[in-house]
Design an enzyme around this catalytic site. Structure first.
Site, mmCIF file in Angstrom:
data_model
loop_
_atom_site.group_PDB
_atom_site.id
_atom_site.type_symbol
_atom_site.label_atom_id
_atom_site.label_comp_id
_atom_site.label_asym_id
_atom_site.label_seq_id
_atom_site.Cartn_x
_atom_site.Cartn_y
_atom_site.Cartn_z
ATOM 1 N N ASP A 31 -62.537 -28.215 8.674
ATOM 2 C CA ASP A 31 -61.414 -29.112 8.956
ATOM 3 C C ASP A 31 -61.557 -30.361 8.096
ATOM 4 O O ASP A 31 -62.660 -30.902 7.974
ATOM 5 C CB ASP A 31 -61.399 -29.490 10.444
ATOM 6 C CG ASP A 31 -60.046 -29.997 10.912
ATOM 7 O OD1 ASP A 31 -59.551 -30.988 10.318
ATOM 8 O OD2 ASP A 31 -59.493 -29.431 11.871
ATOM 9 N N LEU A 57 -59.052 -27.577 2.449
ATOM 10 C CA LEU A 57 -58.935 -26.226 1.910
ATOM 11 C C LEU A 57 -58.369 -26.209 0.493
ATOM 12 O O LEU A 57 -58.554 -25.230 -0.242
ATOM 13 C CB LEU A 57 -58.063 -25.366 2.819
ATOM 14 C CG LEU A 57 -58.603 -25.102 4.232
ATOM 15 C CD1 LEU A 57 -57.580 -24.325 5.052
ATOM 16 C CD2 LEU A 57 -59.929 -24.355 4.180
ATOM 17 N N TYR A 144 -40.673 -25.882 6.790
ATOM 18 C CA TYR A 144 -41.860 -25.469 7.526
ATOM 19 C C TYR A 144 -41.796 -23.979 7.856
ATOM 20 O O TYR A 144 -42.749 -23.229 7.607
ATOM 21 C CB TYR A 144 -41.989 -26.293 8.804
ATOM 22 C CG TYR A 144 -43.054 -25.794 9.751
ATOM 23 C CD1 TYR A 144 -44.401 -26.023 9.490
ATOM 24 C CD2 TYR A 144 -42.718 -25.093 10.908
ATOM 25 C CE1 TYR A 144 -45.388 -25.562 10.342
ATOM 26 C CE2 TYR A 144 -43.698 -24.635 11.771
ATOM 27 C CZ TYR A 144 -45.025 -24.872 11.493
ATOM 28 O OH TYR A 144 -45.993 -24.402 12.338
ATOM 29 N N ASN A 173 -43.124 -22.985 21.480
ATOM 30 C CA ASN A 173 -43.679 -24.343 21.514
ATOM 31 C C ASN A 173 -44.945 -24.344 22.362
ATOM 32 O O ASN A 173 -44.881 -24.149 23.577
ATOM 33 C CB ASN A 173 -42.649 -25.317 22.097
ATOM 34 C CG ASN A 173 -41.473 -25.516 21.165
ATOM 35 O OD1 ASN A 173 -41.599 -26.090 20.091
ATOM 36 N ND2 ASN A 173 -40.310 -25.014 21.571
#
Length: 316
Positions: A31, A57, A144, A173
């Site tokens: 992360d 990344l 997105y 969601n």
């Protein structure tokens, strides 16, 4: 079992790490901490039950760490649907390019299995609701959503070309503690600033499916244990839905506010790329004998309580 979790210090990723560690797996978290928080996984690192590599990344220096992994859970992404319509480049880089780099690292280091978190937004304004995984045409209306669909295509190509297996999960969601964005976070922040009036984007009638994060993680791991095809695609969500105005009412109620006025910005969409109605069919998951234990309204109330408690007492 050696599991790698990209984005493992983030919202869903940290809950997934909790579960994988509890199962006794060796877990490596990668992360950048751009949006994730180290404190969400600190107890696993401090107890040596998990390892942590702080890397982006899009850069280098993390690839060798995945050598020998049995499975990689790729959750790292730019999740902001609204911002993708304002500045698309971060979404393109952090979703599509990062996924390509993950796939290349897996190919080069022989990691055989990938679990990928996608989104209901790949369906766009679906004409069939609840929407099944077989729905076509897939026409995202947000950058997105388009980026996640591109990632799904890349994953499919790599699996069929290089002998990998993948599980792709299209989320409704997902809500709960450790979440840093979304409608509940937005409402809580606004009401803390002004308890008398709450701005609600759109007309408040946007109606969607919501699922608490622990249910989501349980569904993912259940499906990974049951489905063994080359590319396995599943929707994850609740079997009902709730409108935005009702969510606002629950947030105000759980904050013990009375008399709060709702001010709507108007229109049937809260922002560019917003889908006014969304509910996913989970028949494919149910065929494996999994179904959620909570509906949208209960998930919202649990999430609001957990998020308010988290703000009061710190990371849970």
């Amino acid at each position: 079992m050696f599991d790698v979790v990209t984005g493992g210090a983030g919202f869903i990723g940290s809950h997934l790490v909790d579960t994988l560690v509890a199962q006794g797996n060796e877990v490596l978290v990668i992360d950048s901490l751009c949006s994730g928080r180290r404190e969400t996984i600190a107890r696993h690192i401090d107890s040596c039950k998990g390892r942590f590599v702080q890397k982006d990344l899009l850069g280098d220096g993390w690839q060798d760490s995945i050598r020998g992994a049995d499975r990689l859970f790729h959750l790292a992404a730019d999740p902001d649907v609204r911002q993708s319509a304002v500045n698309p480049d971060p979404t393109m880089q952090n979703n599509i390019m990062a996924t390509y780099r993950v796939l290349e690292a897996m190919r080069q280091h022989g990691v055989p299995e990938l679990v990928f978190t996608s989104t209901s937004t790949v369906y766009g304004d679906a004409a069939v609701i609840p929407t099944p995984e077989s729905y076509t045409p897939l026409e995202p209306i947000s950058v997105y959503g388009a980026s996640k669909l591109a990632c799904e295509a890349l994953i499919s190509a790599y699996c069929h070309s290089f002998g990998m297996k993948a599980w792709t999960f299209r989320f409704a969601n997902i809500i709960g503690s450790r979440s840093g964005h979304g409608v509940i976070t937005d409402f809580i922040l606004k009401l803390r600033k002004d308890p008398a009036e709450l701005e609600i984007l759109g007309d408040g009638k946007q109606t969607k499916s919501y699922l608490e994060v622990h249910e989501c993680v349980a569904a993912m791991l259940f499906a990974v244990g049951k489905a063994r095809g080359t590319v396995n695609t599943f929707n994850i969500g609740s079997e009902d839905w709730i409108d935005v105005k009702s969510i606002a009412e629950i947030v105000a109620e759980e904050m013990h506010l009375t008399g709060t006025r709702f001010r709507f910005t108007g229109g049937d969409r809260g922002w560019v790329g917003d889908v006014p109605k969304m509910q996913l069919s989970i028949d494919r998951l149910k065929a494996l004998r999994w179904k959620p234990q909570t509906g949208s309204r209960e998930s919202v109330r649990i999430a609001v309580r957990d998020m308010l408690a988290e703000q009061q007492h710190g990371v849970s």
